[in-house]
Scaffold this motif. Structure first.
Motif: not given
Length: 464
Positions: A103, A106-110
């Protein structure tokens, strides 16, 4: 056909430590009709997971946060005599560290949903094990087997038909075999097998969805207070618990800030006519509040029931002279808000302006602001639009039944508010609430003065 099963939900404080979980076990042992138990993460764990998912800037920060999570969980794990479970929890923590490291880059909602799910996943396994040690025929049940949702990560929408089909196939046979199933709240799974979350506080919602799918008799929500109160007892200590509420009254209270109940919880219950109980895990004999359809009778006299506060509100005002005698302006505004998944609470309009109240962080489980640059840019694209935003506001709701037929209530409210500036006042859209927007710093005083004017023992409109 209604089944005799009861679904129970225990919140974070109710499963915070070993003693609390053992208290939950005593409640279940004394309630043989409870066959499904939905649990939240241990108190404090979700906040730490949010940090891992959304606020960590380097891998060096991860170990400290994970150590804080371990400090909460370890005393519970060590009380469980099961080598396999110890190994499984350790593996889950290792997986959590790996995802947290991802995270950072790679900061994603998923990915955030996957990280946030660990609190409930671990909690359900621990609670099931403690229950077994307390002589309950309990087993862990992975709720993702049945809780099917769309792929709107952080605010996933349940697929009700699919949930019912999966519950009938996978959960009901175990209940008929006298199993007590312990499962996670808050989380689900989309059609691609990816983890989703229902939004912060969604464990209540999970319990109600399972109750609906099972056609259960009732949902019992166990928390750290003995029911729903006339007002937050931390602000107004003399506030009393309410014995019963109608679905409509409870829905208004939940929507406008009564934190003991998640707003979405009531909708599955209302549609399936399932009673909801709210009580204290730590004082179960004190009783609590029953929420039923029976309280909706038109024979009931108009009455005020409670006050609630929703914090962290903002007021967005849109002003444009293009609104003057124009058609379709509001449609454009609300179309853009809908596109960005913005839910509006209160709306007032004048000839050339519109004022909207919004939650500052909405119901996003990761705490993101609603007012993104993309949203504001798209609103500006309407043309000749002046946007102003006021922060640090609180929305105060006076809740009851048929308040629009309650003569004199507005006069009493304005008398209580004579020392305050009210930014917005809404009365008439619903017969169940009167709402006002005030500065956050004034909210406590407003609540206390309204309570004094409307809920004191000498007041005729007191809560019944």
């Amino acid at each position: 056909m209604q089944n005799p099963f009861v679904v129970a939900k225990f919140g974070g404080t109710s499963v915070a430590n070993l003693n609390a979980i053992c208290q939950c076990a005593e409640i279940i042992k004394s309630s043989p009709s409870v066959r499904v138990v939905v649990v939240s993460a241990q108190s404090g764990v979700t906040n730490l997971l949010v940090k891992l998912a959304h606020h960590v800037k380097s891998v060096h920060e991860i170990s400290g946060i994970v150590d804080d999570i371990k400090n909460i969980l370890t005393p519970i794990v060590e009380a469980i005599d099961c080598t396999y479970l110890h190994s499984d929890i350790k593996q889950r923590i290792d997986d959590l560290v790996f995802l947290a490291q991802m995270s950072v880059r790679l900061n994603t909602k998923e990915l955030s949903d996957e990280i946030l799910s660990f609190g409930e996943r671990i909690s359900a396994q621990l609670v099931a094990a403690i229950f077994r040690q307390n002589k309950i025929n309990a087993q862990y049940f992975n709720v993702q087997t049945v809780m099917k949702t769309n792929s709107n990560f952080s605010q996933a929408k349940p697929n009700l038909d699919e949930i019912k089909a999966q519950v009938t196939t996978h959960m009901l046979p175990l209940l008929l075999a006298d199993q007590v199933l312990i499962c996670e709240g808050f989380i689900g799974m989309d059609a691609k097998g990816k983890t989703t979350t229902l939004g912060r506080g969604g464990s209540d919602y999970s319990a109600a969805l399972l109750a609906q799918a099972l056609q259960a008799k009732s949902v019992k929500i166990w928390t750290d207070v003995a029911g729903i109160y006339e007002a937050d007892p931390r602000i107004i200590p003399q506030a009393r618990a309410i014995e019963s509420l109608s679905f409509n009254e409870a829905a208004e209270l939940a929507t406008f800030g009564a934190k003991v109940l998640h707003p979405a919880t009531l909708w599955p219950a209302i549609s399936s006519n399932i009673d909801v109980f709210v009580g204290s895990t730590f004082s179960p004999k004190m009783g609590g509040t029953w929420i039923t359809a029976k309280g909706n009778s038109l024979k009931e006299p108009p009455q005020i029931r409670a006050i609630a506060e929703r914090k962290n509100q903002l007021l967005m005002t849109l002003k444009s002279f293009d609104m003057f005698h124009a058609q379709g302006f509001l449609a454009k505004v609300f179309s853009i808000l809908a596109k960005h998944n913005i839910s509006v609470d209160l709306v007032t309009t004048s000839e050339v302006s519109i004022a909207l109240t919004l939650d500052h962080i909405g119901s996003q489980s990761v705490g993101e602001s609603l007012l993104t640059e993309a949203l504001l840019d798209e609103l500006q694209s309407i043309g000749n639009l002046e946007i102003s935003v006021e922060h640090n506001l609180s929305l105060i709701a006076v809740v009851g039944n048929r308040l629009h037929q309650h003569k004199g209530i507005s006069a009493k409210l304005f008398a209580a508010l004579e020392s305050y500036n009210v930014r917005l006042f809404s009365h008439g859209a619903s017969g169940h609430n009167i709402c006002l927007l005030v500065a956050a710093e004034d909210a406590k005083g407003v609540m206390m003065d309204i309570y004094t004017h409307l809920f004191s023992e000498s007041t005729k409109e007191r809560v019944r």
